[in-house]
Design a protein around this motif. Sequence first.
Motif, mmCIF file in Angstrom:
data_model
loop_
_atom_site.group_PDB
_atom_site.id
_atom_site.type_symbol
_atom_site.label_atom_id
_atom_site.label_comp_id
_atom_site.label_asym_id
_atom_site.label_seq_id
_atom_site.Cartn_x
_atom_site.Cartn_y
_atom_site.Cartn_z
ATOM 1 N N LEU A 116 0.832 -1.209 0.000
ATOM 2 C CA LEU A 116 0.000 0.000 0.000
ATOM 3 C C LEU A 116 0.861 1.251 0.000
ATOM 4 N N THR A 117 1.982 1.195 0.711
ATOM 5 C CA THR A 117 2.898 2.339 0.734
ATOM 6 C C THR A 117 3.475 2.593 -0.652
ATOM 7 N N VAL A 118 3.884 1.520 -1.326
ATOM 8 C CA VAL A 118 4.427 1.649 -2.681
ATOM 9 C C VAL A 118 3.347 2.149 -3.635
ATOM 10 N N LEU A 119 2.130 1.618 -3.513
ATOM 11 C CA LEU A 119 1.039 1.976 -4.411
ATOM 12 C C LEU A 119 0.721 3.464 -4.373
ATOM 13 N N GLY A 124 -0.976 5.150 -13.432
ATOM 14 C CA GLY A 124 -1.071 4.494 -14.726
ATOM 15 C C GLY A 124 -0.954 2.989 -14.659
ATOM 16 N N ASN A 125 -0.192 2.412 -15.577
ATOM 17 C CA ASN A 125 -0.103 0.966 -15.693
ATOM 18 C C ASN A 125 0.509 0.324 -14.458
ATOM 19 N N ARG A 126 1.495 0.989 -13.851
ATOM 20 C CA ARG A 126 2.120 0.404 -12.665
ATOM 21 C C ARG A 126 1.144 0.362 -11.497
ATOM 22 N N ALA A 127 0.297 1.389 -11.379
ATOM 23 C CA ALA A 127 -0.725 1.374 -10.334
ATOM 24 C C ALA A 127 -1.720 0.248 -10.583
ATOM 25 N N HIS A 177 -11.662 -0.846 -12.781
ATOM 26 C CA HIS A 177 -12.101 0.424 -13.352
ATOM 27 C C HIS A 177 -10.965 1.214 -14.000
ATOM 28 N N GLN A 178 -9.802 0.609 -14.077
ATOM 29 C CA GLN A 178 -8.695 1.242 -14.775
ATOM 30 C C GLN A 178 -8.804 0.963 -16.273
ATOM 31 N N PRO A 179 -8.359 1.878 -17.129
ATOM 32 C CA PRO A 179 -8.419 1.628 -18.574
ATOM 33 C C PRO A 179 -7.646 0.386 -18.994
#
Length: 218
Positions: A116-119, A124-127, A177-179
């Motif tokens: 969660l800290t990294v997030l 974008g794509n990494r998230a 819900h991400q593209p």
Amino acid sequence: MKPITPCCRGHLSAQDVSFITAVAGADVTPLLAEETSRDAVLESDALFHALLHVRAPLPVSPRLYFYVITRRVLPQQDRAVTDYIATVLAEFLEGDRWQTLPGLPDIQTRYVTDMLTVLADLKGNRAFLLQAHLGNFSLFVSGIFPDHIRHRASVCGAPDISFYETIGRTHYRLAAHQPQARQTGLEHVLDTIGSEFTAVRRGLNRVADQFLHWHIAP
């Protein structure tokens, strides 16, 4: 790193086909080439019971094994969902993917708080990859190792099952819900697992109880 996508039914190995043929007692190659007949073969009682009696090492790929047993305990889910879940199990079994953050191979952790800290710093794509991973990770540990979670919760106050359900449900839905979910065809799968996380987790509890003998160090 690419996201996990359902690939158990559509990527049978030569070893898988050989085992299925032996169980059926006839050449099943034409049946496996067509989706409807392939599903009938993969969900047959004969194949399921044959896999129940195999000994290590598996005579089939982990993908086939996990799809057959996952489909059996989650028959109410559509095939794309069970295929995805089986693929997660197979992927997490191989190497250290369940402890390596997507797109961040130098970081290994099994702690959700670290993820969660990294997030919080990703976009974008990494998230998207890490949101899906948080869902997959939460489903994997709460589905396959529920006793370990309960033990740590009671002994040292670690997060309990409900924590992993909340994290998994939330991040599957966020990822859906991400593209990138639409682009990879994962929107429905991720949203379904997020919405039905508890039912899916309980199904994997049955998989762990009845078919697996995995253990995790405290």
